[in-house]
Design a protein around this motif. Structure first.
Motif, short mmCIF file in Angstrom:
data_model
loop_
_atom_site.label_atom_id
_atom_site.label_comp_id
_atom_site.label_asym_id
_atom_site.label_seq_id
_atom_site.Cartn_x
_atom_site.Cartn_y
_atom_site.Cartn_z
N LEU A 113 22.95 -6.71 28.11
CA LEU A 113 22.57 -5.24 27.94
C LEU A 113 21.01 -5.45 28.28
CD1 LEU A 113 24.24 -4.57 24.42
CD2 LEU A 113 24.96 -4.05 26.75
N THR B 167 22.27 1.98 26.66
CA THR B 167 23.63 1.07 26.39
C THR B 167 24.50 1.93 25.40
OG1 THR B 167 22.33 0.40 24.27
CG2 THR B 167 22.46 -1.06 25.99
N ASN C 114 26.20 -1.43 29.52
CA ASN C 114 24.86 -0.38 30.12
C ASN C 114 25.77 0.76 30.77
OD1 ASN C 114 23.12 -2.64 29.70
ND2 ASN C 114 24.04 -3.73 30.96
#
Length: 135
Positions: A11, A96, A112
Motif C-alpha cells: 500500500l 487506499t 491502491n
C-alpha cells in the motif's frame, strides 16, 4: 530468511502519485454497456515506493485522463486507442481502498487505487503581463 514486514504491504502513501500506463486494452463497461479503457499503471508515491494499479477509464473520464497523460492531440482528434494509452504518464490522486467482503464472508486485502488524474495547469506567457496586481 531475513525479511522486512513492510515488504508484505504494497500500500502506498495516499496523496499525489506519479503514474505510467504499462498495459492497456479496450473493454465494455458492465454498468452501462459503453466502451472504456482497462489499464494497468505503475504508480509511485512521494517516497518513491511503487505498485501496480488496475484502473478503468470510461468515456466521461477520458478527457481528464488524456490531458493528464499527454494525449491532448489524440483527444482533440476524438480518436484514442489502447496503443495511444501506452504512451501516457502523469500525476494522479491516489488512495487506499478498504478490501471488499469476500464470498466466504472474509475480507479481501486493501488495495491502491487512482481516484483522479491530475491535469497540469498551463499558464500562458501573457496571462499577467498587464495586470496591476502587486506581489
Amino acid at each position: 530468511m531475513k525479511f522486512n514486514l513492510e515488504d508484505l504491504n504494497d500500500l502506498l502513501i495516499e496523496g499525489i502519485w506519479n503514474w505510467k500506463v504499462i498495459e492497456a486494452g479496450e473493454t465494455i463497461a458492465k454498468s452501462n454497456g459503453k466502451p472504456q479503457f482497462e489499464l494497468k499503471c505503475k504508480v509511485a508515491d512521494k517516497n518513491g515506493k511503487t505498485a501496480e494499479v488496475k484502473t478503468w477509464v470510461p468515456l466521461w473520464k477520458l478527457e481528464e485522463f488524456c490531458h493528464s497523460g499527454g494525449l491532448d492531440a489524440e483527444f482533440e482528434k476524438k480518436e484514442v486507442t489502447a496503443r495511444d494509452c501506452l504512451k501516457a504518464e502523469g500525476k494522479c490522486i491516489g488512495k487506499t481502498k478498504e478490501g471488499d467482503v469476500a464470498p466466504d464472508g472474509g475480507k479481501y486485502p486493501a488495495k491502491n487505487m487512482i481516484v483522479n488524474f491530475i491535469v497540469p495547469s498551463v499558464m500562458l506567457e501573457n496571462d499577467f503581463k498587464d495586470d496591476d496586481i502587486n506581489f
